[in-house]
Design an enzyme around this catalytic site. Structure first.
Site, mmCIF file in Angstrom:
data_model
loop_
_atom_site.group_PDB
_atom_site.id
_atom_site.type_symbol
_atom_site.label_atom_id
_atom_site.label_comp_id
_atom_site.label_asym_id
_atom_site.label_seq_id
_atom_site.Cartn_x
_atom_site.Cartn_y
_atom_site.Cartn_z
ATOM 1 N N LYS A 150 1.075 -0.916 -0.060
ATOM 2 C CA LYS A 150 0.088 -0.022 -0.080
ATOM 3 C C LYS A 150 1.241 1.359 -0.135
ATOM 4 O O LYS A 150 2.008 0.710 0.215
ATOM 5 C CB LYS A 150 -1.046 -0.214 1.003
ATOM 6 C CG LYS A 150 -2.177 0.432 1.195
ATOM 7 C CD LYS A 150 -2.983 0.093 -0.017
ATOM 8 C CE LYS A 150 -4.678 0.768 -0.271
ATOM 9 N NZ LYS A 150 -5.792 0.675 -0.389
ATOM 10 N N ASP A 157 -7.207 4.771 -4.920
ATOM 11 C CA ASP A 157 -7.865 4.295 -4.156
ATOM 12 C C ASP A 157 -8.176 5.982 -3.601
ATOM 13 O O ASP A 157 -7.892 7.073 -4.466
ATOM 14 C CB ASP A 157 -6.835 4.199 -2.049
ATOM 15 C CG ASP A 157 -7.185 3.788 -1.504
ATOM 16 O OD1 ASP A 157 -8.127 2.741 -1.029
ATOM 17 O OD2 ASP A 157 -7.613 4.423 -0.739
#
Length: 451
Positions: A126, A166
């Protein structure tokens, strides 16, 4: 294995001070793993839990950029490459002022097991930045994305690490970063997913997380002889996940009645007007207060009017709730209110949207629960399908991608449910998803030796 798990959690807290979101994600997973660790001592023997809690690497870097007034600005960039035991690192980039190392690590840790559940060859990672795209001009966003990619490009590649979007990172931002990567490397390769359809993107990628969330909820209900058809549903958020959750709910003949943003929420008892919502959020990027101006019958509740410590979305009576905005948006008081008002299913479209005490309440009161690492895996699954299309230089029809997505979500449900049965806790999808996701990665780590 009680002491083994507790000692691993204590060691993590000691070595990574102040990372509360990361601790929460770790505690949820480790608590679920106790039956597996009791049943098979090899995971303790190979020290898997301690190893998997430490990322392969954590990359933190400065992102300097120039605003429209000519002033030099700086933000912090992150990429946490957590595990590549079963494939290249895969996970989104988040641009939001709340981003810090704790949030990136919790998201990356969750991503390991989510990606494992899909059955696809992708590891967990991430990244992101505390940069806020809201209120910035397109030129400022482009200059930030270019600076961000100049540094990130040193650590990614189509068989190394393939980021996606995201919160705060959509097609526009992906485009700016992809163009910079291509210019830096002179390579046209699938190093980002969520690309534009004209240059390597996949049909159904924008819709995938929301569609997948509803597919997972439908699997839960089908398993007990029910369906989402005709059910009133509440949804938080108004980004891609929420919008396409709402769209798929309509396609399955349910009735979604709420959505929200950082300023407030809409309750439309007649059902959310999807066309209007898309116009406000996808075309004009406006506040949801505009929805109520266009539809006077709808109720707009600004965030400052929310009851203290509660989310007004969860005060609306419903059969199913779809938290689809951000972490820890559904707390103990919220779930008590939902339960009192007849809610039978909570299906997590966002990452870790329910607090630990809210999850415990759901389990104690037999509320059906679709945990995030299973229910919202549709986005990353379709990202991997985009990678497959890029690798084969093909472009699949929307229906083909959507069919594969539906099959993947059924696979995730079936695997999670079967694993819950294996450990004598039938229907506990949180336990099933955590154990199934962990076991595949852990076994791969053992196979690959001390790495």
């Amino acid at each position: 294995m009680e002491n083994y798990v507790e000692n691993a959690l204590k060691a993590t807290i000691h070595s990574t001070p102040g990372q509360t979101e990361f601790y929460q994600a770790v505690k949820e997973v480790l608590t679920s793993l106790k039956p597996l660790l009791d049943a098979d001592p090899k995971y303790a023997h190979y020290n898997i839990v301690e190893r998997i809690l430490i990322p392969d690497r954590q990359i933190i870097f400065r992102v300097p950029w120039i605003d429209d007034a000519g002033k030099i600005r700086s933000n912090i960039g992150y990429r946490v490459q957590f595990s590549n035991a079963i494939g290249p690192y895969k996970g989104g980039l988040r641009f939001h002022p709340s981003v810090n190392l704790s949030i990136i690590k919790f998201l990356g840790f969750e991503q390991i097991f989510k990606n494992s559940l899909t059955g696809l060859a992708i590891g967990g990672g991430k990244g992101g930045s505390d940069f806020d795209p809201k209120g910035k001009s397109e030129g400022e966003i482009m200059r930030f994305c270019q600076s961000f990619m100049i540094e990130l490009s040193k650590y990614i590649g189509e068989t190394i690490d393939v980021p996606a979007g995201d919160i705060g990172v959509g097609g526009r931002e992906i485009g700016f970063m992809y163009g910079t990567y291509k210019r830096l490397t002179n390579r046209y390769e699938g190093i980002l997913t969520g690309k534009g359809l004209n240059w390597g993107g996949s049909l159904a990628r924008t819709e995938a997380t929301g569609f997948g969330s509803v597919y997972f909820a439908e699997n839960i209900l089908n398993n007990i002889g029910d369906s989402i058809k005709g059910k009133t549903c509440t949804i938080s958020g108004s980004g891609n996940v929420a919008i396409y959750t709402i769209q798929k709910l309509y396609e399955l003949e349910a009735k979604p009645v709420t959505c929200s943003d950082s300023h407030g929420m809409i309750y439309d008892k007649n059902g959310i007007d999807l066309t209007l919502l898309k116009t406000i959020k996808e075309v004009h990027r406006q506040s949801l207060s505009e929805y109520a101006k266009a539809k006077p019958d709808a109720q707009y509740i600004p965030i400052e009017a929310y009851p203290k410590g509660m989310n007004a979305v969860w005060s609306i009576p419903c059969f199913a709730a779809f938290p689809s905005a951000t972490q820890n948006e559904l707390n103990l008081e919220d779930i008590k209110t939902l339960h009192k008002n007849g809610c039978r299913l909570v299906n997590e479209g966002a990452n870790m949207p329910s607090t630990l005490d809210a999850i415990a309440y759901m389990q104690e009161n037999k509320i059906l629960f679709g945990p995030a690492k299973a229910a919202n895996a549709g986005g990353v699954a379709t990202s991997q399908l985009e990678m497959s299309q890029n690798a084969s230089m093909q472009k699949w029809h929307f229906a083909k991608v959507d069919t594969k997505l539906r099959d993947i979500m059924k696979h995730i449900f079936d695997l999670s449910y079967a694993t819950s049965q294996e450990f004598n806790d039938e229907g506990n999808l949180l336990l099933g998803a955590n154990i199934a996701g962990f076991r595949k990665v852990a076994d791969s780590m053992i196979d690959q030796g001390v790495v």
